[in-house]
Design a protein around this motif. Sequence first.
Motif, mmCIF file in Angstrom:
data_model
loop_
_atom_site.group_PDB
_atom_site.id
_atom_site.type_symbol
_atom_site.label_atom_id
_atom_site.label_comp_id
_atom_site.label_asym_id
_atom_site.label_seq_id
_atom_site.Cartn_x
_atom_site.Cartn_y
_atom_site.Cartn_z
ATOM 1 N N ALA A 227 0.860 -1.188 0.000
ATOM 2 C CA ALA A 227 0.000 0.000 0.000
ATOM 3 C C ALA A 227 0.896 1.239 0.000
ATOM 4 N N GLY A 228 0.279 2.407 -0.134
ATOM 5 C CA GLY A 228 1.041 3.654 -0.089
ATOM 6 C C GLY A 228 0.168 4.809 0.347
ATOM 7 N N PHE A 229 0.821 5.871 0.853
ATOM 8 C CA PHE A 229 0.044 7.047 1.269
ATOM 9 C C PHE A 229 0.867 8.322 1.147
ATOM 10 N N TYR A 230 0.159 9.414 0.932
ATOM 11 C CA TYR A 230 0.747 10.750 0.937
ATOM 12 C C TYR A 230 0.499 11.383 2.304
ATOM 13 N N LEU A 231 1.452 12.180 2.760
ATOM 14 C CA LEU A 231 1.295 12.912 4.014
ATOM 15 C C LEU A 231 1.545 14.391 3.753
ATOM 16 N N ASP A 232 0.503 15.188 3.959
ATOM 17 C CA ASP A 232 0.572 16.638 3.759
ATOM 18 C C ASP A 232 0.292 17.293 5.111
ATOM 19 N N PRO A 233 1.341 17.639 5.891
ATOM 20 C CA PRO A 233 1.123 17.987 7.298
ATOM 21 C C PRO A 233 0.785 19.442 7.604
ATOM 22 N N TYR A 234 1.253 20.401 6.774
ATOM 23 C CA TYR A 234 1.253 21.789 7.235
ATOM 24 C C TYR A 234 0.098 22.634 6.686
ATOM 25 N N ALA A 235 -0.324 23.576 7.520
ATOM 26 C CA ALA A 235 -1.311 24.564 7.087
ATOM 27 C C ALA A 235 -0.678 25.473 6.037
ATOM 28 N N ARG A 236 -1.439 25.805 5.015
ATOM 29 C CA ARG A 236 -0.972 26.753 3.998
ATOM 30 C C ARG A 236 -2.104 27.742 3.742
#
Length: 722
Positions: free
Chosen positions: A442-451
Motif C-alpha cells: 500500500a502507499g500514502f501521501y502525508l501533507d502535514p502543514y497549514a498553507r
Amino acid sequence: MASSFLRPNIITRHLKRPFYQNKRNSGYVVLIPEIGEDAERSTLLSENGLPEFNDFTIEKCIATISKQSLEYENGVKQIEESCLNCKNAFVEVFQPLEKLDSQLELTWGMAKTLYLGNSCLMPTKSYIQIHERAHKARSTKFNSVPIYQAAVDEKNRLKKLSDEEQRLLDKYILEGKLNGLDVKGSKRDRLNNILNNLQKEKNTIRQKVSVATKVFSSIINNELVIKEFPESLAKAMSINHEADKGPWKLTLQPHIYEPFMQYCPDRNLRWNAWQALMQRCSGYVNKDLETSTNIEKLRGYRAEQAAILGYDSFVDMSMETKMAGSLDNVVNVLDSLLTKARPMQDIELEVLQDYANERGFDSKLEHWDIPYWQRKQKWSLYSFDENKIREYFPLPKVINSLFNLCSNLFKIQIVERSDTHTWHKDVKYYDVYDETYNKPIAGFYLDPYAREDEKIRVYDDAGWHVSIRQKNVITSTQPLTALIFNFQPPVDGKQSLLTFKEVSVLFHRFGHALRHLLTTANYSEVAGLSNVEWDAAEVCGHVMTHWLYDQHTIQSISGHYKTDEPLPEEIVTNLQNIRRHMAGYELCKEMYLSRLDLELHSKKTFWREVVTELWPKYNALPFDKYDSHVLSFTKIFSEEWGAAYYCHLWSKMIAADIYSAFDEARESNQDILTISRRYRDTFLATGGSCHPSEVFRRFRGRDPSPHALLKNLGLANKIVEE
C-alpha cells in the motif's frame, strides 16, 4: 436516485437483558465516495502507477472525469445485458463492475485530494462539478434493477458463500432496497417526490442557519476582556488582524464562539453570545429565518420515505446501515452510560460551583458560565498549558515514533519514496511494506502543514483521510490514500510543534487510514473503509488515540525540541486526569444530542415537547425557555447524520472495549504483540467484508460492553447512592 445512508450481543451481569441484540447481517451503503482503483490508461497517472499531481490541471481533470463517467454509464448498461441470463453473478456482473469502477474513482480521488490539499489547483466550484458528475455515474449501478436482481438471484442460489461474497451481495441488495427499486407505480412517484422535497428542505435549513449565524456580531473595545485570550483568538477577532489591537468582533462562527466562551471573563458578554447562538432560527429573533416549519416538514418526509420503503420509522431505516442494528440496542447502551454519568454530572457541577464561588463568583452557574469556569478549574488542577506542552511534540519525532509504533504492533515497514509527484513540496509519499513481502502492499501521501489560502480549514481541524484507490484483486491494484492536516508549519528554522490535541488528531487519522491500507479483502466495494457501518467507521482511529494514554508510548513519542527530554511524568499523569475532567457532564451532553436525534426521527411529537421530556434526564442545569438549539442542529437536518448522531459515541465505546484487550494483556503479562496481531487480522484486515459485530467477536471473544469507556472516563467505579 442515491440512497440516503452511508456507512454480538453486549452481555453484562448488571442488566436483565443484553444491551445489543443483532439478528440481521446484511451489507451496507456507502454515502461518502469511496475512492477507487488503478487505471492504467488514465491520463492522470505517471509511469510509476501513481497520480501525476505535478501535471494536473482542472481542465484535464474535468475532461477525464466526463469521459470516464460516460464510459462508466455505458459499461453499466452492457453489464445489465449480461444479467439477463446470468449463471454466476460474481464473474459476469460484479467483477466487471469492479474493473469499471477503477478509472473513474482514481480520478475522483485525485480531485478530492487536491480540493483538500491545494484549493488553488482545485477550487470548490470545480470540485463540486467533478464530484456531482462522478457521483451521478457511480449511482447508476445501485439504481439498476437488473444488477439488483442479479444480486438477489445469486444470494438465493443454494451454494456456500464466503463472508466477503455475502457482504458484497447484501450491499447491492440493500442499496437497491433503500433506493426504492422494489417500489412500483404511484408509490414510486411519491417516493421520488419525497426525496426531492427532502433535498429542498435540507438546503433551506442549511441556508437559514448559515445566514442566522452570520447575522449576529458584537464589538468589544475593552482591552481587559481579551487580556487572557490566546493570541490566535484575539487575532481572529481583531478587526485590524492584530491580536493586541482592537476593536475585536465577536461572531457565532465556531472558531470564534467556542474559545470566546472559554476565555471571556465578562459574564454579560458570554450570556449575550449564548442567547444569540441558542436562539438562531427561532421566532424570537427573525421570523424569516425560522426553521421550525422546515424541520417538521423534513421529519414528516423522512417518516413517509421510511414507510414507503417498508420501515416503521426513519430510525429503523437508518439502523439497516449501523452496527447497533436497532433503536433498542442504542437506547440500552445510552441508558447504561447514563446511570453512571448523570449522577456524576451533579457532583461535578457542585464542585465547579464551589470553585467559582471561592474565586469571587457570586451567582448560580448557568450554561454560559460552564465553559469559562471549566477551563479555569482545569488549569488550576492540572496546570495544563497546550502551548507549553507543544514544545515536547516536534512533528518529525512524533511521525517517526508513530511509524515505529505501527511497525512494532502490526509488523509493517513505512518507507519514504522520493520518485513521486505531489501537489506541494511539503508533501511526502510513503510505501507500506509487510514483513512477509519485499514489495509495497500500500502507499500514502502525508501533507502535514497549514498553507494559508491553499487549504480548506475547519474549526476542529481534525484532518482529512482521502481514499484515492482501494485494494482490488480483480484489477491487481493496491490501496492508496492521502492524509492531509493543518499543523503549524516550521518557522525560522524551528520545527513544527504540535499540541497534544493535534498529536491525537494525527494518531486518529492514521489509525483510520490503517484500515484502508492493511485490508485483505478482494473486492473494492467491501475493502478497507468501504461498506463499514457508520457507527463502526471511526473505531480504528479511536483505538489508535488510546495509545497516547499509555505511559511508555507517550514517553517514546515526546521529546523537547531543544533537549529531547521526554514529557515529564507529572504531565503524563495529568493527561489522563484531563481526559476525565467533568467527564460526566460532557458524556451527558453527547448522549442527550444522540437521544434527541433518535427521538425526533422515531416519533411524531413536536420537537419542543421532545426536548422538554428529554432535557432533565440528561442535564442538571435547567432548560432555558428561549433555548431553541434544535432549530440549528444542522448535523441531523441538513447534513447526513439524521438518526445517526449517536454513531460518534458508539464508535468510541467500541474502540475503548477493543483497546481494553491491550490493557488486560499488560496486567496479566501476556504478549502485547499477540493482541496487536489479532487486531490487525480482524479490524484492520476485514474492513467492510465482514459485519463489525462478528469482527468484534473474533477479536474479543465476546460482545461489546460500555464498561471500558466508563473506566477510561473515570466513571466505572463511582459509587452513587440512590
